[in-house]
Design a protein around this motif. Sequence first.
Motif, mmCIF file in Angstrom:
data_model
loop_
_atom_site.group_PDB
_atom_site.id
_atom_site.type_symbol
_atom_site.label_atom_id
_atom_site.label_comp_id
_atom_site.label_asym_id
_atom_site.label_seq_id
_atom_site.Cartn_x
_atom_site.Cartn_y
_atom_site.Cartn_z
ATOM 1 N N ASP A 89 -9.737 -45.088 62.357
ATOM 2 C CA ASP A 89 -10.100 -44.366 61.660
ATOM 3 C C ASP A 89 -11.586 -43.947 61.861
ATOM 4 N N PHE A 90 -12.537 -44.022 62.750
ATOM 5 C CA PHE A 90 -13.753 -43.672 63.587
ATOM 6 C C PHE A 90 -13.111 -43.226 64.469
ATOM 7 N N THR A 91 -12.374 -42.722 64.977
ATOM 8 C CA THR A 91 -12.059 -41.788 66.249
ATOM 9 C C THR A 91 -11.976 -40.232 65.539
ATOM 10 N N LYS A 92 -11.896 -40.598 64.492
ATOM 11 C CA LYS A 92 -11.547 -39.377 64.176
ATOM 12 C C LYS A 92 -11.769 -38.615 62.986
ATOM 13 N N LEU A 93 -13.640 -39.503 63.048
ATOM 14 C CA LEU A 93 -14.279 -38.820 62.378
ATOM 15 C C LEU A 93 -15.389 -38.550 63.124
ATOM 16 N N PHE A 94 -15.070 -39.267 64.352
ATOM 17 C CA PHE A 94 -16.171 -38.551 65.788
ATOM 18 C C PHE A 94 -15.675 -37.484 65.989
ATOM 19 N N THR A 95 -14.334 -36.997 66.316
ATOM 20 C CA THR A 95 -13.336 -35.912 66.815
ATOM 21 C C THR A 95 -14.214 -34.709 65.912
ATOM 22 N N VAL A 139 -19.329 -21.003 63.388
ATOM 23 C CA VAL A 139 -20.007 -22.270 62.624
ATOM 24 C C VAL A 139 -19.320 -22.621 61.565
ATOM 25 N N PRO A 140 -19.306 -21.944 60.565
ATOM 26 C CA PRO A 140 -18.471 -22.174 58.656
ATOM 27 C C PRO A 140 -17.716 -23.376 58.913
ATOM 28 N N THR A 141 -17.275 -22.805 59.835
ATOM 29 C CA THR A 141 -15.663 -23.876 59.624
ATOM 30 C C THR A 141 -15.553 -24.497 60.350
ATOM 31 N N MET A 142 -16.232 -25.271 61.441
ATOM 32 C CA MET A 142 -16.526 -26.550 62.136
ATOM 33 C C MET A 142 -17.762 -27.386 60.737
ATOM 34 N N LEU A 143 -18.953 -26.736 60.444
ATOM 35 C CA LEU A 143 -19.513 -27.474 59.798
ATOM 36 C C LEU A 143 -19.263 -27.903 58.340
ATOM 37 N N GLY A 144 -18.024 -26.839 57.638
ATOM 38 C CA GLY A 144 -17.315 -27.271 56.784
ATOM 39 C C GLY A 144 -16.134 -28.501 56.726
ATOM 40 N N ALA A 145 -15.939 -28.443 58.574
ATOM 41 C CA ALA A 145 -15.123 -29.592 58.810
ATOM 42 C C ALA A 145 -15.794 -30.607 58.297
ATOM 43 N N THR A 146 -16.633 -30.665 59.490
ATOM 44 C CA THR A 146 -16.949 -32.143 59.213
ATOM 45 C C THR A 146 -17.624 -32.647 58.499
ATOM 46 N N TYR A 161 -17.469 -36.710 54.220
ATOM 47 C CA TYR A 161 -16.436 -37.203 52.441
ATOM 48 C C TYR A 161 -16.110 -38.117 52.461
ATOM 49 N N ASP A 162 -14.609 -37.729 53.027
ATOM 50 C CA ASP A 162 -13.304 -38.090 52.914
ATOM 51 C C ASP A 162 -13.877 -40.071 52.977
ATOM 52 N N TYR A 163 -14.080 -40.012 54.680
ATOM 53 C CA TYR A 163 -14.633 -41.305 55.271
ATOM 54 C C TYR A 163 -15.990 -41.826 54.541
ATOM 55 N N TYR A 164 -16.623 -41.870 53.343
ATOM 56 C CA TYR A 164 -17.575 -41.711 52.746
ATOM 57 C C TYR A 164 -16.235 -42.813 51.032
ATOM 58 N N LYS A 165 -15.793 -41.201 51.057
ATOM 59 C CA LYS A 165 -15.029 -41.757 49.542
ATOM 60 C C LYS A 165 -14.085 -43.104 49.856
ATOM 61 N N ALA A 166 -13.756 -43.306 50.896
ATOM 62 C CA ALA A 166 -12.697 -44.523 51.866
ATOM 63 C C ALA A 166 -13.619 -46.146 51.132
ATOM 64 N N GLY A 167 -14.684 -45.613 51.339
ATOM 65 C CA GLY A 167 -15.611 -46.462 51.724
ATOM 66 C C GLY A 167 -15.717 -47.512 52.261
ATOM 67 N N PHE A 168 -15.525 -46.393 53.938
ATOM 68 C CA PHE A 168 -16.502 -46.742 55.072
ATOM 69 C C PHE A 168 -17.777 -47.094 55.439
ATOM 70 N N GLU A 169 -17.889 -47.672 56.422
ATOM 71 C CA GLU A 169 -19.187 -48.053 56.275
ATOM 72 C C GLU A 169 -19.478 -48.018 58.114
ATOM 73 N N LEU A 170 -20.882 -47.177 58.337
ATOM 74 C CA LEU A 170 -20.613 -46.716 60.166
ATOM 75 C C LEU A 170 -21.682 -48.067 60.352
ATOM 76 N N SER A 171 -21.278 -49.053 61.634
ATOM 77 C CA SER A 171 -21.825 -49.771 62.277
ATOM 78 C C SER A 171 -23.290 -49.152 62.926
ATOM 79 N N ALA A 172 -24.192 -49.795 63.167
ATOM 80 C CA ALA A 172 -25.251 -49.383 64.843
ATOM 81 C C ALA A 172 -24.579 -48.673 65.126
ATOM 82 N N ASP A 173 -24.378 -48.900 66.141
ATOM 83 C CA ASP A 173 -23.154 -48.657 67.302
ATOM 84 C C ASP A 173 -22.281 -47.223 67.252
ATOM 85 N N GLN A 174 -21.200 -47.467 66.000
ATOM 86 C CA GLN A 174 -21.197 -45.874 65.724
ATOM 87 C C GLN A 174 -22.235 -44.749 65.463
ATOM 88 N N VAL A 175 -22.878 -45.657 64.719
ATOM 89 C CA VAL A 175 -23.962 -43.952 64.523
ATOM 90 C C VAL A 175 -24.893 -43.473 65.606
#
Length: 269
Positions: free
Chosen positions: A40-46, A187-194, A199-213
């Motif tokens: 899941d983090f990879t999908k967020l990262f990309t 710019v607006p397209t990728m900003l919106g996707a990000t 938001y989806d990542y946060y809503k699903a309850g995932f938390e980022l570790s210090a390494d992931q940040v």
Amino acid sequence: MNLIEAIILAIIEGITEYLPVSSTGHMIIASSFMRIATDDFTKLFTIVIQLGAILSVVVLYWKRFFQSIDFYFKLAIAFIPAVVLGLLLNDVIDNLLESPITVAISLIIGGFILLKVDDWFKANEEFDAENPTAHTEISYLTALKIGFFQCLAMIPGTSRSGASIVGGMTQKINRKTAAEFSFFLAVPTMLGATLKKSYDYYKAGFELSADQVNYLIVGNIVAFIVALIAIKSFIDYLSKKGFKLFGYYRIFFGIVLLFIHFFVYKLTI
């Protein structure tokens, strides 16, 4: 994901985001080879490291972002189709993102289109002495049409920049103008996707570790630096040589991916 994998993906993002070769397709395949694609983090990262690539456009073209309100209206109009279709087809898009075969086939089809696009729109590159801005002006209607072309990139492997650049050329805009508008529209397209992915990542309850940040910070910095170089190199090359090289690359890469998937190593995403 480790730091080396994060840097590799960021380099791929920076190089491919503004080239007509599909950054999403390349990162899907790269993460699959590294066997981190299902994380899941990879999908967020990309998605999030696109912010670095966005910043490169703002830095290189900062004067254009202060030229007029009209500029922002055109970007907003071009952005609307992606917002509407993105929300309506979210589940379909997520399923397509899990198909390496879709990526490979899209690369090949897009490659054949790029081989011909310079010939199809050769007249766009001709200077009109009676109307010097004939192939450099973008109307509101043209912006909207480019926005619809950009939506083709919801199919992985299509290329957001490629679809929007070719879309602009169908409206009698020259290669350079179409490419630059594609950069601005990113710019607006990728900003919106990000923002949506975060938001989806946060809503699903995932938390980022210090390494992931830290990986996200490093990834954005690397993507920013590499994208700066890629954009300037691409504009120079495109103005002089056109799209054929990118077409050959897409076809070759797509065929190699299909061969690997069916005969060497089954790519799983």
